[in-house]
Design an enzyme around this catalytic site. Structure first.
Site, short mmCIF file in Angstrom:
data_model
loop_
_atom_site.label_atom_id
_atom_site.label_comp_id
_atom_site.label_asym_id
_atom_site.label_seq_id
_atom_site.Cartn_x
_atom_site.Cartn_y
_atom_site.Cartn_z
N ASN A 9 10.70 6.40 15.50
CA ASN A 9 11.07 5.36 14.53
C ASN A 9 12.46 5.72 13.99
OD1 ASN A 9 11.34 3.57 12.42
ND2 ASN A 9 9.82 4.57 11.11
N LYS A 11 14.36 4.02 12.07
CA LYS A 11 14.66 3.45 10.75
C LYS A 11 16.08 2.83 10.78
CE LYS A 11 11.74 7.03 8.93
NZ LYS A 11 11.21 7.74 7.80
N HIS A 99 4.46 0.42 7.72
CA HIS A 99 5.06 1.73 7.44
C HIS A 99 5.15 1.91 5.93
CE1 HIS A 99 7.98 4.96 7.20
NE2 HIS A 99 7.65 5.25 8.45
N GLU A 101 7.36 3.01 4.09
CA GLU A 101 8.62 2.57 3.48
C GLU A 101 8.63 1.05 3.27
OE1 GLU A 101 11.27 4.48 6.25
OE2 GLU A 101 10.60 6.42 5.49
N GLU A 171 -0.06 8.40 8.74
CA GLU A 171 1.15 9.04 8.21
C GLU A 171 0.96 9.36 6.74
OE1 GLU A 171 4.80 8.06 10.71
OE2 GLU A 171 4.58 6.42 9.29
N GLY A 177 9.44 12.44 6.08
CA GLY A 177 10.82 12.75 5.72
C GLY A 177 10.96 13.88 4.71
N SER A 217 7.00 14.35 9.47
CA SER A 217 7.76 15.58 9.76
C SER A 217 7.30 16.27 11.04
CB SER A 217 7.69 16.53 8.56
OG SER A 217 8.28 15.92 7.43
C1 PEP Z 1 8.23 8.05 9.97
O1 PEP Z 1 9.21 7.50 9.50
O2 PEP Z 1 7.33 7.35 10.44
C2 PEP Z 1 8.17 9.49 9.94
C3 PEP Z 1 7.06 10.06 10.27
O3 PEP Z 1 9.32 10.17 9.55
P1 PEP Z 1 9.60 11.76 9.66
O4 PEP Z 1 9.17 12.19 11.05
O5 PEP Z 1 11.04 11.93 9.42
O6 PEP Z 1 8.73 12.41 8.61
#
Ligand code: PEP
Length: 255
Positions: A9, A11, A99, A101, A171, A177, A217
């Site tokens: 992803n 973003k 997601h 976000e 998630e 992040g 992460s």
């Molecule tokens: C994500 O944006 O779905 C995500 C898991 O980000 P990150 O791997 O940076 O934590």
């Protein structure tokens, strides 16, 4: 046996030149290493989607292309929105929905996410449905309750013929992040819980066939152990999907 899926992803990262450099370098790695046993997907920003579809097709790459969002409506006076039908017309096969976000920064609630999932399915797209608890919810021991609610309010009322097309991405919001990752044991326990919910609603065959990705992460250093868990079928990767070597290494961890 569920085929593992590693999805990146992006973003709102990467300008056009950076994304083109990434794509050609990444696809070159794929062709020299034969990644046939794993599905790999990249979700770049909207303006790059058509080019990604064409580039991967011309390169005979197995890398799939996904969008990061779609509209709740099919067409109309919705300035700035992109519909699932439009994505399908570009040849994009998948879309990330729900997601954290989108939920926290753009106020998408369970109803909105559910509508988007339905529009995606109607357009023939595969929704990658994200769910996950906040830090506060984990600390208050309500992770399972929260996940049950997110799934029930958005997707558990789909028919089995629709639900089976989904990919679920667990998630934990506190791990996105932040550099904090759920331990493989924590993630496995939660994935098993989600699979049980699906089992209770749709039965064992569907629950065993559906892919549940872990996101939060994921890095080259932790992916192997996470992906080795019996109910973790790959990853949704944010930050580490922006570096060719890191993302390729994460794909290798899924073999
Ligand atoms: C994500 O944006 O779905 C995500 C898991 O980000 P990150 O791997 O940076 O934590």
């Amino acid at each position: 046996m569920r085929k593992k899926l590693v999805a990146g992803n992006w973003k709102m990262h990467m300008d056009w030149n950076e994304s083109m450099t990434f794509l050609s370098e990444f696809v070159a790695k794929e062709s020299s290493e034969a990644w046939g046993d794993v599905d790999v997907l990249i979700a770049p920003p909207f303006p790059y989607l058509r080019h990604f579809v064409e580039f991967t097709a011309n390169a005979r790459s197995a890398v799939k292309v996904g969008a990061q969002n779609c509209a709740t409506e099919e067409a109309g006076a919705y300035t700035g929105e992109v519909s699932a039908k439009m994505l399908a017309s570009l040849g994009v096969p998948s879309v990330i929905l729900g997601h954290s976000e989108r939920r926290s920064l753009y106020g998408e609630d369970a109803k909105v996410v559910g509508q988007k999932v339905r529009k995606a399915l109607e357009a023939g797209l595969q929704p990658i449905f994200c769910c996950g608890e906040s830090l506060e919810e984990r600390e208050n021991n309500v992770t399972e309750e929260r996940l049950r609610q997110q799934l029930e309010e958005s997707v558990l009322d789909l028919d089995s013929s629709e639900f089976e097309k989904l990919v679920i991405a667990y998630e934990p919001v506190w791990a996105i992040g932040t550099g904090k990752t759920a331990t493989p044991e924590q993630a496995q326990e939660t994935h098993a819980f989600i699979r049980q919910l699906i089992n209770d609603r749709y039965g064992a065959a569907l629950a065993q066939s559906i892919r549940i990705l872990y996101g939060g992460s994921v890095k080259p250093g932790n992916a192997k152990e996470l992906f080795a868990q019996p109910d973790i079928d790959g990853g949704l990767v944010g930050g580490a999907s922006l570096k060719v070597d890191d993302f390729a290494e994460i794909v290798r961890c899924a073999f």
